[in-house]
Motif scaffolding. Structure first.
Motif, short mmCIF file in Angstrom:
data_model
loop_
_atom_site.label_atom_id
_atom_site.label_comp_id
_atom_site.label_asym_id
_atom_site.label_seq_id
_atom_site.Cartn_x
_atom_site.Cartn_y
_atom_site.Cartn_z
N MET A 52 0.81 -1.21 0.00
CA MET A 52 0.00 0.00 0.00
C MET A 52 0.85 1.26 0.00
O MET A 52 0.44 2.27 -0.53
CB MET A 52 -0.94 -0.02 1.20
CG MET A 52 -2.06 -1.01 1.04
SD MET A 52 -3.44 -0.52 2.00
CE MET A 52 -3.85 -2.06 2.74
N LYS A 53 2.02 1.16 0.60
CA LYS A 53 2.91 2.33 0.63
C LYS A 53 3.33 2.72 -0.79
O LYS A 53 3.41 3.91 -1.12
CB LYS A 53 4.12 2.02 1.51
CG LYS A 53 4.99 3.22 1.76
CD LYS A 53 4.28 4.24 2.61
CE LYS A 53 5.23 5.36 2.97
NZ LYS A 53 4.54 6.52 3.48
N LEU A 54 3.62 1.72 -1.63
CA LEU A 54 3.99 2.00 -3.01
C LEU A 54 2.85 2.74 -3.72
O LEU A 54 3.08 3.71 -4.43
CB LEU A 54 4.32 0.70 -3.75
CG LEU A 54 4.62 0.86 -5.25
CD1 LEU A 54 5.84 1.75 -5.48
CD2 LEU A 54 4.81 -0.50 -5.89
N GLN A 55 1.63 2.30 -3.51
CA GLN A 55 0.48 2.96 -4.14
C GLN A 55 0.36 4.41 -3.66
O GLN A 55 0.13 5.31 -4.47
CB GLN A 55 -0.81 2.19 -3.83
CG GLN A 55 -0.83 0.82 -4.47
CD GLN A 55 -1.90 -0.07 -3.87
OE1 GLN A 55 -2.17 -0.02 -2.68
NE2 GLN A 55 -2.49 -0.91 -4.71
N GLY A 80 -8.03 11.47 0.31
CA GLY A 80 -9.30 10.79 0.54
C GLY A 80 -9.28 9.31 0.22
O GLY A 80 -10.31 8.64 0.28
N THR A 81 -8.11 8.80 -0.11
CA THR A 81 -8.00 7.39 -0.48
C THR A 81 -7.97 6.53 0.78
O THR A 81 -7.24 6.81 1.73
CB THR A 81 -6.74 7.15 -1.32
OG1 THR A 81 -6.84 7.93 -2.51
CG2 THR A 81 -6.59 5.69 -1.69
N THR A 82 -8.80 5.51 0.78
CA THR A 82 -8.86 4.56 1.89
C THR A 82 -8.57 3.17 1.34
O THR A 82 -8.47 2.97 0.12
CB THR A 82 -10.26 4.56 2.54
OG1 THR A 82 -11.21 4.13 1.56
CG2 THR A 82 -10.64 5.96 3.04
N ASP A 83 -8.45 2.20 2.23
CA ASP A 83 -8.22 0.83 1.78
C ASP A 83 -9.34 0.34 0.87
O ASP A 83 -9.09 -0.40 -0.08
CB ASP A 83 -8.09 -0.12 2.98
CG ASP A 83 -6.80 0.11 3.74
OD1 ASP A 83 -5.86 0.71 3.18
OD2 ASP A 83 -6.73 -0.32 4.91
N SER A 84 -10.56 0.79 1.11
CA SER A 84 -11.70 0.31 0.33
C SER A 84 -11.79 0.94 -1.06
O SER A 84 -12.40 0.37 -1.96
CB SER A 84 -13.01 0.54 1.09
OG SER A 84 -13.24 1.93 1.27
#
Length: 135
Positions: A1-4, A68-72
């Motif tokens: 997720m860090k890369l994203q 505003g990006t979340t895991d979902s």
């Protein structure tokens, strides 16, 4: 997720850098891209500066989306970034093809190809993988 997250930050950074270059030093950008001097005029410079202003707006929006990006919704946001980079690259290549300027000596062509590679990278890691997953 860090890369994203880093990739989304890269989009903001790229929009700011290109925006500054287009707005503050349009003639230098044309020179860097080996644009013939006789084609660089006030209209071309003003249009590139307008593009720079648009990139500042996009940088703001990209940053808001990033925050505003979340895991979902991360996969969807990565797809949006991929589509943005891809659209820019494809349309640049289409314009060069239509004008007969698509050739290896045209640095705009290489820039478009880099944008397409970035788009593919965003798409490939949109769902995460073993490289982007946190342990």
């Amino acid at each position: 997720m860090k890369l994203q997250e880093n990739m989304m930050t890269f989009t903001v950074f790229a929009a700011v850098v290109y925006g500054l270059c287009f707005y503050l030093a349009p003639a230098s950008y044309f020179s860097l891209m080996m644009m013939p001097a006789d084609l660089v005029n006030a209209v071309a410079i003003n249009q590139l500066q307008n593009t720079g202003i648009g990139l500042f707006v996009l940088a703001y929006l990209f940053n808001a989306l990033r925050k505003g990006t979340t895991d979902s919704n991360r996969s969807e946001m990565m797809q949006h970034h991929a589509v943005g980079w891809g659209t820019w690259g494809v349309l640049m290549l289409a314009m060069m093809t239509a004008s007969g300027q698509l050739n290896a000596g045209n640095l705009f062509m290489w820039q478009a190809i880099v944008f397409l590679i970035i788009a593919i990278a965003f798409y490939l890691v949109k769902d995460g993988n073993s490289v982007t997953s946190e342990a």
